[in-house]
Enzyme design. Structure first.
Site, short mmCIF file in Angstrom:
data_model
loop_
_atom_site.label_atom_id
_atom_site.label_comp_id
_atom_site.label_asym_id
_atom_site.label_seq_id
_atom_site.Cartn_x
_atom_site.Cartn_y
_atom_site.Cartn_z
N THR A 152 49.24 51.69 31.74
CA THR A 152 49.95 50.46 32.11
C THR A 152 50.65 49.82 30.92
O THR A 152 50.19 49.93 29.78
CB THR A 152 48.93 49.44 32.68
OG1 THR A 152 49.57 48.19 32.85
CG2 THR A 152 47.75 49.23 31.75
N TYR A 186 41.87 44.19 32.15
CA TYR A 186 42.45 45.36 32.83
C TYR A 186 43.17 46.26 31.82
O TYR A 186 42.92 47.47 31.74
CB TYR A 186 43.42 44.87 33.92
CG TYR A 186 44.36 45.92 34.40
CD1 TYR A 186 43.90 47.00 35.14
CD2 TYR A 186 45.73 45.84 34.12
CE1 TYR A 186 44.78 47.99 35.57
CE2 TYR A 186 46.61 46.82 34.55
CZ TYR A 186 46.13 47.89 35.27
OH TYR A 186 46.99 48.86 35.69
N PHE A 246 53.83 31.59 39.22
CA PHE A 246 52.96 31.25 38.08
C PHE A 246 53.78 30.93 36.84
O PHE A 246 54.10 31.82 36.07
CB PHE A 246 52.00 32.40 37.78
CG PHE A 246 51.08 32.75 38.94
CD1 PHE A 246 50.46 31.75 39.68
CD2 PHE A 246 50.84 34.08 39.26
CE1 PHE A 246 49.60 32.08 40.72
CE2 PHE A 246 49.99 34.41 40.30
CZ PHE A 246 49.37 33.41 41.04
N ARG A 274 59.87 40.95 34.28
CA ARG A 274 59.18 42.23 34.44
C ARG A 274 60.20 43.32 34.75
O ARG A 274 61.29 43.05 35.26
CB ARG A 274 58.17 42.17 35.61
CG ARG A 274 57.00 41.22 35.38
CD ARG A 274 56.04 41.77 34.33
NE ARG A 274 54.92 40.89 34.08
CZ ARG A 274 54.93 39.88 33.20
NH1 ARG A 274 56.02 39.63 32.48
NH2 ARG A 274 53.85 39.15 33.01
N ASP A 277 32.78 58.77 45.02
CA ASP A 277 32.94 57.70 44.05
C ASP A 277 33.12 58.30 42.65
O ASP A 277 32.51 59.33 42.33
CB ASP A 277 31.68 56.83 44.07
CG ASP A 277 31.88 55.54 43.33
OD1 ASP A 277 32.17 54.52 43.98
OD2 ASP A 277 31.78 55.54 42.08
N1 UDP Z 1 53.59 36.29 40.14
C1 UDP Z 1 53.74 35.00 40.64
N2 UDP Z 1 53.03 34.64 41.75
C2 UDP Z 1 52.17 35.50 42.38
C3 UDP Z 1 52.03 36.81 41.87
C4 UDP Z 1 52.77 37.19 40.75
O1 UDP Z 1 54.49 34.20 40.11
O2 UDP Z 1 51.54 35.10 43.37
C5 UDP Z 1 54.34 36.68 38.94
C6 UDP Z 1 53.42 37.09 37.78
O3 UDP Z 1 53.07 35.95 37.02
C7 UDP Z 1 54.30 38.06 37.02
C8 UDP Z 1 55.17 38.70 38.11
O4 UDP Z 1 55.08 37.83 39.25
O5 UDP Z 1 55.17 37.38 36.16
C9 UDP Z 1 54.67 40.07 38.52
O6 UDP Z 1 53.27 39.97 38.81
P1 UDP Z 1 52.50 41.08 39.62
O7 UDP Z 1 51.11 40.55 39.87
O8 UDP Z 1 53.31 41.50 40.80
O9 UDP Z 1 52.45 42.32 38.65
P2 UDP Z 1 51.85 42.46 37.15
O10 UDP Z 1 52.95 42.02 36.23
O11 UDP Z 1 50.62 41.60 37.05
O12 UDP Z 1 51.56 43.90 37.05
#
Ligand code: UDP
Length: 327
Positions: free
Chosen positions: A121, A145, A211, A224, A55
């Site tokens: 990140t 995060y 989302f 993205r 860990d």
């Molecule tokens: N997203 C979504 N539905 C989900 C998961 C992700 O619409 O169930 C969208 C999220 O809002 C973002 C994009 O997909 O705009 C990428 O999200 P992910 O979680 O894959 O990566 P992150 O950007 O958080 O690193």
């Protein structure tokens, strides 16, 4: 005959990006030892002879691995990575990502290991007001995060100034895709990432939630910068090589410079799989910026890295083959 290169310690080598990078290090002739507590990684992703189940908070355990054999550099992946979870239980993010990294750096200083490549990140930027985002953009994380990663970057500055421990921070945009030979890929439990969730929706027939559809973007969904995990893995190798050649601490964005909206990803997944993605729209996810696209010219110019596997159809195709690997 290829000569054996130095030993690299990979934390989180049982995880998605860690296992892909470990494969590439081995392919390139490096020796590798993996530290992972398997809390979120997969035992099957690591050669058992290379795995040390330790860990991050166990500083003495880390010290023992660091002094088993001479370690030239550490690549530090081990961390919690789910933005949504970090906004519900920040305490586990600060403990694992921040205190865990402090423990690792403490062990490295004791063991005299002076080189680290750190998984940072794009979330350090928060809601950027420039796009593509250069490394110099303001750092204002909008989720816990991203804050943990920014705090580690700051900690690394001080360890360089005081202990001469050099660190290269790679700020990942959206890691995606799988090893083209299908030896490693993404399998989070629970899965939170967009592309594998689309595959799960196709397989189960249960709609996934997208989302937000009211972002200030051309189609209303988030944009993205999707970077293939093989390109990301190569960025770690050039970073290790820079440190081993005596190069300085630095921070680099790792992305392609091209952004895709969630709806464009839906279209790419439907094209590659030949199946419609069942989805419905839900509210925005807490902590999600509308657009995150990398300016990675610093990494390209200084370390000679460039993305070669990151066009969206290739990302989706390799990820889809990994998703179906056992079928
Ligand atoms: N997203 C979504 N539905 C989900 C998961 C992700 O619409 O169930 C969208 C999220 O809002 C973002 C994009 O997909 O705009 C990428 O999200 P992910 O979680 O894959 O990566 P992150 O950007 O958080 O690193």
């Amino acid at each position: 005959m290829s000569t054996q290169k130095p030993l690299v310690l990979v934390t989180g080598g049982a995880g998605y990006i860690g296992s892909n990078t470990t494969l590439q290090l081995l392919d390139a002739g490096y020796d590798v030892v993996v530290v992972d507590n398997l809390s979120r990684g997969h035992r099957a992703a690591v050669d058992p002879e290379r795995l040390r189940e330790v860990d991050l908070l166990d500083t003495d355990g880390l010290y023992r691995v660091l002094t088993e054999r001479p370690v030239a550099a550490v690549i530090h992946f081990a961390a919690f990575i789910a933005v949504g979870e970090s906004m519900k239980t920040p305490e586990i993010y600060f403990r694992n990502n921040l205190a865990g990294t402090l423990s690792l750096l403490t062990a490295m200083v004791r063991a005299g290991v002076k080189n680290i490549v750190f998984s940072s990140t794009a979330a350090v930027y928060g809601m950027p007001d420039v796009s593509p985002i250069p490394e110099s953009a303001a750092k204002r994380p909008v989720n816990a995060y991203g804050e943990t990663k920014l705090m580690v970057e700051t900690m690394l500055d001080w360890f360089d100034r005081i202990h001469h421990l050099r660190g290269i921070c790679l700020r990942y945009f959206n890691a995606s895709g799988a090893d083209p030979l299908c030896r490693a890929g993404e399998s989070h439990e629970p899965e939170t990432h967009l592309i594998p969730l689309m595959f799960e929706a196709i397989r189960s027939g249960k709609p996934m939630t997208l989302f937000g559809e009211d972002y200030p973007t051309p189609d209303g969904t988030c944009i993205r910068d999707y970077i293939h995990v093989s390109d990301l893995a190569r960025a770690h190798i050039v970073a290790v090589e820079s440190l081993l050649a005596g190069g300085p601490s630095n921070r680099y964005n790792v992305g392609t410079g091209t952004g895709y909206s969630v709806m464009e990803v839906v279209a790419a997944v439907e094209h590659v799989t030949g199946s419609p993605v069942p989805y419905s729209f839900g509210p925005r996810r807490d902590g999600d910026p509308p657009s995150l696209v990398a300016d990675s010219s610093r990494l390209q110019g200084e370390l000679g890295w460039k993305p070669v596997d990151s066009d969206l159809p290739r990302i989706v195709d390799t990820a889809w083959r990994w998703f179906n690997r056992d079928r």
